[in-house]
Design an enzyme around this catalytic site. Structure first.
Site, PDB file in Angstrom:
ATOM      1  CE  LYS A  78      -0.391  -0.205   5.058  1.00 11.84           C
ATOM      2  NZ  LYS A  78      -1.244  -0.679   6.167  1.00 11.84           N
ATOM      3  CE1 TYR A  95      15.443  30.456   4.737  1.00 11.19           C
ATOM      4  CE2 TYR A  95      15.640  28.108   4.274  1.00 11.19           C
ATOM      5  CZ  TYR A  95      15.396  29.397   3.843  1.00 11.19           C
ATOM      6  OH  TYR A  95      15.095  29.641   2.529  1.00 11.19           O
TER       7      TYR A  95
HETATM    8  C1  LIG Z   1      -0.509  -1.734   6.793  1.00 13.34           C
HETATM    9  C2  LIG Z   1      -1.065  -3.006   7.306  1.00 13.34           C
HETATM   10  C3  LIG Z   1      -0.233  -4.112   7.549  1.00 13.34           C
HETATM   11  C4  LIG Z   1       1.278  -4.035   7.444  1.00 13.34           C
HETATM   12  O1  LIG Z   1       1.777  -3.494   8.640  1.00 13.34           O
HETATM   13  P1  LIG Z   1       3.363  -3.428   8.932  1.00 13.34           P
HETATM   14  O2  LIG Z   1       3.442  -2.943  10.341  1.00 13.34           O
HETATM   15  O3  LIG Z   1       3.919  -2.454   7.960  1.00 13.34           O
HETATM   16  O4  LIG Z   1       3.880  -4.788   8.734  1.00 13.34           O
HETATM   17  C5  LIG Z   1      -0.813  -5.302   7.916  1.00 13.34           C
HETATM   18  N1  LIG Z   1      -2.154  -5.394   8.072  1.00 13.34           N
HETATM   19  C6  LIG Z   1      -2.986  -4.355   7.883  1.00 13.34           C
HETATM   20  C7  LIG Z   1      -4.444  -4.519   8.087  1.00 13.34           C
HETATM   21  C8  LIG Z   1      -2.462  -3.122   7.516  1.00 13.34           C
HETATM   22  O5  LIG Z   1      -3.287  -2.089   7.331  1.00 13.34           O
END
Ligand SMILES: *Cc1c(COP(=O)(O)O)cnc(C)c1O
EC number: 5.1.1.1
Length: 362
Positions: free
Chosen positions: A33, A258
């Site tokens: 994702k 800055y």
């Molecule tokens: C994003 C997500 C994961 C992966 O989580 P990580 O901590 O990056 O391994 C697994 N399950 C769900 C439902 C998620 O939304």
């Protein structure tokens, strides 16, 4: 050309995927994702296509990008559908779908589908974000089966505190899950990266794990704040690098950048690096945040600006114009930069932008 870029090591990605499988003894959906946490979802999925059991994304928009790129493996929508009319595309493109709310079950009952769906029925075992209440879980399962619209149901839940090694909440959530699913014989998916890396004993006892859902560990970053034995076996996938584009010799007392957030305490050689917060480097990284210059440890000084940041070259007389700077990668861990900046590796990867991604290892 501006020298800022992110190298993506696809062999390291495959190593980390195999580690998730080895540690869990389960099938693994590679979580890609948010454009594979900034690493490029299409190229990462293609690199894993020969071996991954499937992929997981947040939403149908992300899934369709993968299908268009020729990914034929299962793809799970981790938040299911947001509107009932997405079910047509879910059907058409053979997507798997999380069901986390009652209204989604009703939408499935009413949908016109060409074939039954694979759904992952999500229980709220204690994170209290999405998922069905334990008291409604069995009924939801039976309704989905009875709808005739579903051919397979995987039972799933998600942990809120698996990244805290001593925290009892993970086993409490597991107990809530076990009670809610009692008597349902179906495949199960509970574990994200910290649960895969940090809680093997919990799942050896119960055996309740057919599918794992590794995300951050695929990209070689630890989800833990402290050193962790299995996380030490991960290989960082992304190297964010650039070059020194200017050098200044400053006497003690002179400010840099800055807000004059750094004032030279001694005669200081300042290197200016083509990398800034517009590339996703965290603006809140303070003086002292680690960097590597030509393979030597150095430190960030002064405030990160949009396109540039400054590093201390005083103790690196060999370094200068054109020196290679690793902002994070195999030597400077993204998790250490994140920690220094009050962030987490998840966020600093997702913030990456503007820099070209270069893929190594096909
Ligand atoms: C994003 C997500 C994961 C992966 O989580 P990580 O901590 O990056 O391994 C697994 N399950 C769900 C439902 C998620 O939304």
């Amino acid at each position: 050309m501006r020298p800022a870029r992110a190298l993506i090591d696809l062999d390291a990605l495959r190593h980390n995927y195999r580690l998730a499988r080895e540690l869990s003894g389960a099938r693994a959906l590679a979580v890609v994702k948010a454009d594979a946490y900034g690493h490029g979802a299409v190229r990462c999925a293609q690199a894993l296509a020969g071996e991954a059991d499937g992929f997981a994304v947040a939403c149908i928009e992300e899934a369709l990008v993968l299908r268009e790129a020729g990914i034929v493996a299962p793809i799970l929508l981790l938040e299911g559908f947001f509107e009932a009319d997405e079910l047509t595309l879910i059907d058409q493109h053979d997507l798997w779908c999380v069901i986390h709310a009652q209204w989604q079950i009703e939408a499935i009952e009413q949908a016109q589908l060409s074939k039954p769906l694979t759904v992952w029925l999500k229980l709220d075992s204690g994170m209290h974000r999405v998922g069905l209440h334990p008291a409604d879980y069995q009924n939801a399962y039976r309704r989905l089966l009875a709808s005739g619209k579903v051919s397979k149901i995987v039972l799933m839940s998600h942990f809120a505190r698996a990244d805290e090694p001593e925290c009892e909440r993970t086993s409490e959530q597991l107990a809530v899950f076990q009670q809610a699913r009692d008597g349902l014989s179906a495949e199960v998916s509970l574990r994200n990266s910290p649960a895969v890396l940090g809680w093997p004993q919990l799942f050896e006892k119960t055996g309740a794990s057919d599918w794992v859902r590794p995300g951050i560990m695929l990209y070689g970053a630890t989800p833990f704040e402290q050193a962790q034995q299995q996380a030490a076996r991960l290989q960082p996938v992304m190297t964010l690098e650039s070059k020194v584009i200017s050098v200044r010799e400053l006497p003690a007392g002179e400010p840099v950048g800055y807000g004059a957030r750094f004032i030279a305490e001694r005669p200081t050689r300042v290197g200016v690096v083509a990398m800034g917060y517009a590339d996703g480097y965290p603006r809140h990284a303070p003086t002292g945040t680690p960097v590597m210059v030509d393979g030597q440890p150095a430190r960030l000084i002064g405030r990160v600006s949009m396109d540039m940041l400054t590093v201390d070259l005083t103790d690196l007389p060999q370094a200068g114009l054109g020196s290679r700077v690793e902002l994070w990668g195999k030597q400077v861990l993204a998790s250490d930069v994140a920690m220094a900046a009050g962030s987490i590796p998840y966020q600093i990867f997702c913030n990456l932008r503007r820099v070209p991604l270069l893929y190594l290892g096909g």
